[in-house]
Design a protein around this motif. Structure first.
Motif, PDB file in Angstrom:
ATOM      1  N   ASN A  71      33.525  45.913  37.668  1.00 41.40           N
ATOM      2  CA  ASN A  71      33.506  44.496  38.051  1.00 41.40           C
ATOM      3  C   ASN A  71      34.910  43.953  38.222  1.00 41.40           C
ATOM      4  N   TYR A  72      35.825  44.344  37.336  1.00 38.87           N
ATOM      5  CA  TYR A  72      37.202  43.862  37.469  1.00 38.87           C
ATOM      6  C   TYR A  72      37.828  44.407  38.751  1.00 38.87           C
ATOM      7  N   ALA A  73      37.570  45.669  39.044  1.00 38.49           N
ATOM      8  CA  ALA A  73      38.103  46.291  40.261  1.00 38.49           C
ATOM      9  C   ALA A  73      37.573  45.602  41.512  1.00 38.49           C
ATOM     10  N   ASP A  74      36.337  45.108  41.445  1.00 36.07           N
ATOM     11  CA  ASP A  74      35.718  44.449  42.595  1.00 36.07           C
ATOM     12  C   ASP A  74      35.988  42.946  42.641  1.00 36.07           C
ATOM     13  N   GLY A  75      36.769  42.452  41.660  1.00 38.66           N
ATOM     14  CA  GLY A  75      37.085  41.029  41.634  1.00 38.66           C
ATOM     15  C   GLY A  75      35.984  40.161  41.058  1.00 38.66           C
ATOM     16  N   ASN A  76      35.051  40.783  40.351  1.00 38.72           N
ATOM     17  CA  ASN A  76      33.959  40.029  39.734  1.00 38.72           C
ATOM     18  C   ASN A  76      34.321  39.618  38.313  1.00 38.72           C
ATOM     19  N   GLN A  77      33.524  38.741  37.753  1.00 39.14           N
ATOM     20  CA  GLN A  77      33.793  38.208  36.427  1.00 39.14           C
ATOM     21  C   GLN A  77      33.568  39.263  35.346  1.00 39.14           C
ATOM     22  N   VAL A  78      34.452  39.276  34.361  1.00 39.29           N
ATOM     23  CA  VAL A  78      34.304  40.139  33.192  1.00 39.29           C
ATOM     24  C   VAL A  78      34.554  39.276  31.951  1.00 39.29           C
ATOM     25  N   THR A  79      34.333  39.834  30.789  1.00 39.17           N
ATOM     26  CA  THR A  79      34.588  39.078  29.562  1.00 39.17           C
ATOM     27  C   THR A  79      36.076  38.753  29.457  1.00 39.17           C
ATOM     28  N   HIS A  80      36.378  37.723  28.670  1.00 38.65           N
ATOM     29  CA  HIS A  80      37.784  37.353  28.468  1.00 38.65           C
ATOM     30  C   HIS A  80      38.565  38.531  27.879  1.00 38.65           C
ATOM     31  N   SER A  81      37.930  39.252  26.959  1.00 34.59           N
ATOM     32  CA  SER A  81      38.599  40.367  26.281  1.00 34.59           C
ATOM     33  C   SER A  81      38.990  41.465  27.264  1.00 34.59           C
ATOM     34  N   TRP A  82      38.059  41.853  28.144  1.00 41.16           N
ATOM     35  CA  TRP A  82      38.383  42.888  29.123  1.00 41.16           C
ATOM     36  C   TRP A  82      39.351  42.364  30.175  1.00 41.16           C
ATOM     37  N   ARG A  84      41.793  40.269  29.720  1.00 39.12           N
ATOM     38  CA  ARG A  84      43.136  40.337  29.148  1.00 39.12           C
ATOM     39  C   ARG A  84      43.632  41.779  29.086  1.00 39.12           C
ATOM     40  N   SER A  85      42.712  42.702  28.778  1.00 39.84           N
ATOM     41  CA  SER A  85      43.091  44.110  28.703  1.00 39.84           C
ATOM     42  C   SER A  85      43.484  44.644  30.075  1.00 39.84           C
ATOM     43  N   PHE A  86      42.657  44.393  31.079  1.00 42.30           N
ATOM     44  CA  PHE A  86      42.947  44.902  32.420  1.00 42.30           C
ATOM     45  C   PHE A  86      44.188  44.244  33.022  1.00 42.30           C
ATOM     46  N   GLU A  87      44.462  43.005  32.651  1.00 43.48           N
ATOM     47  CA  GLU A  87      45.663  42.337  33.159  1.00 43.48           C
ATOM     48  C   GLU A  87      46.931  43.049  32.693  1.00 43.48           C
ATOM     49  N   LEU A  88      46.863  43.671  31.521  1.00 45.93           N
ATOM     50  CA  LEU A  88      48.033  44.390  31.012  1.00 45.93           C
ATOM     51  C   LEU A  88      48.381  45.605  31.855  1.00 45.93           C
ATOM     52  N   THR A  89      47.424  46.084  32.650  1.00 47.49           N
ATOM     53  CA  THR A  89      47.699  47.272  33.464  1.00 47.49           C
ATOM     54  C   THR A  89      48.746  46.987  34.533  1.00 47.49           C
ATOM     55  N   ASN A  90      49.000  45.719  34.789  1.00 50.95           N
ATOM     56  CA  ASN A  90      50.009  45.341  35.784  1.00 50.95           C
ATOM     57  C   ASN A  90      51.402  45.188  35.180  1.00 50.95           C
TER      58      ASN A  90
END
Length: 249
Positions: A71-82, A84-90
């Motif tokens: 969902n994050y890869a497709d630009g869809n909504q995910v939980t706040h926790s995920w 924040r985690s996926f944002e760190l990949t940048n």
């Protein structure tokens, strides 16, 4: 997905995707696949009281991560926790250790309690307690194994952790003690409440867990310095590091 083998296949696909994209999300995916394989082995070797229930829990648990990744890869909504985690990949300054901790934060501190609740909705959640603790034994062993293998891949990390007990305590306390107790308490809380209250309880928990990301990206000088030192010795591209973890774990 209905079986652990299907989960493992999905995790392999995520790891391949991360290798193609040079995504640091692959660090956690490699760890999580290893945990899933060990759960499968535990079921096969009668490590759990109820192997069938454990497979159900594993599938529900894994699906939350796999869905979040897609969902994050497709630009869809995910939980706040995920999120924040996926944002760190940048963030190129974040270490492998920090990336893994961010995944542990979202998946264990939030997802594990929800998965335990959903697994036992038609039974008594306390019937799951012994096996829940055994799942955490596997998770705990893997966290310590990750730390050991990271020091194998990047030897200076061993010296840094030995000389700075703070970083070592952060890994153990953050990822396991808080997660083990908190996840079970959250699962019981969900089980003790009526269905209409569940979404609000999950939302409240999600926001609290997402705030714990501050422990992974600390503002304090000492921990910042420690993680900066670790990052200096993490040589190689993202795919190189993912492949190193695959070989070592």
């Amino acid at each position: 997905m209905t079986t652990i083998d299907e989960v493992i296949k999905e995790l392999d696909e995520i790891i391949i995707d991360c290798l193609k994209k040079s995504s640091t999300s692959g660090y956690f995916a490699v760890l999580y696949k290893k945990v899933t394989v060990r759960v499968k082995e535990g079921i096969r070797n009668n490590f759990f009281d109820n192997g069938e229930m454990m497979e159900t829990l594993d599938v529900i648990f894994a699906k939350r991560y796999i869905d979040a990744y897609k969902n994050y890869a497709d630009g869809n909504q995910v939980t706040h926790s995920w999120k924040r985690s996926f944002e760190l990949t940048n963030d190129n300054s974040i270490t492998v250790l920090q990336h893994i901790l961010s995944g542990i934060n979202a998946h264990i501190n939030l997802d594990l309690g929800i998965a335990a609740y959903e697994t036992t909705r038609k039974t008594n959640i306390h019937e799951l307690k012994n096996d829940f603790d055994r799942i955490n034994e596997i998770l705990s062993d893997m966290v310590h194994e990750v730390q050991h293998n990271l020091t194998t891949i990047w030897p200076p990390l061993r010296f840094i952790l030995q000389k700075t007990g703070t970083a070592d305590d952060l890994l153990v306390d953050f990822s396991m003690e808080l997660a083990r107790d908190g996840a079970w308490e959250f699962a019981v809380l969900l089980a003790d409440n009526k269905e209409p209250a569940i979404p609000n309880l999950i939302e409240e928990r999600d926001r609290k867990v997402s705030d714990k990301i501050k422990l992974i990206s600390p503002s304090g000088f000492a921990l910042k310095l420690i993680f900066n030192l670790i990052s200096i010795f993490e040589k190689g591209s993202v795919p190189d590091k993912i492949n190193s973890l695959k070989e070592e774990l």
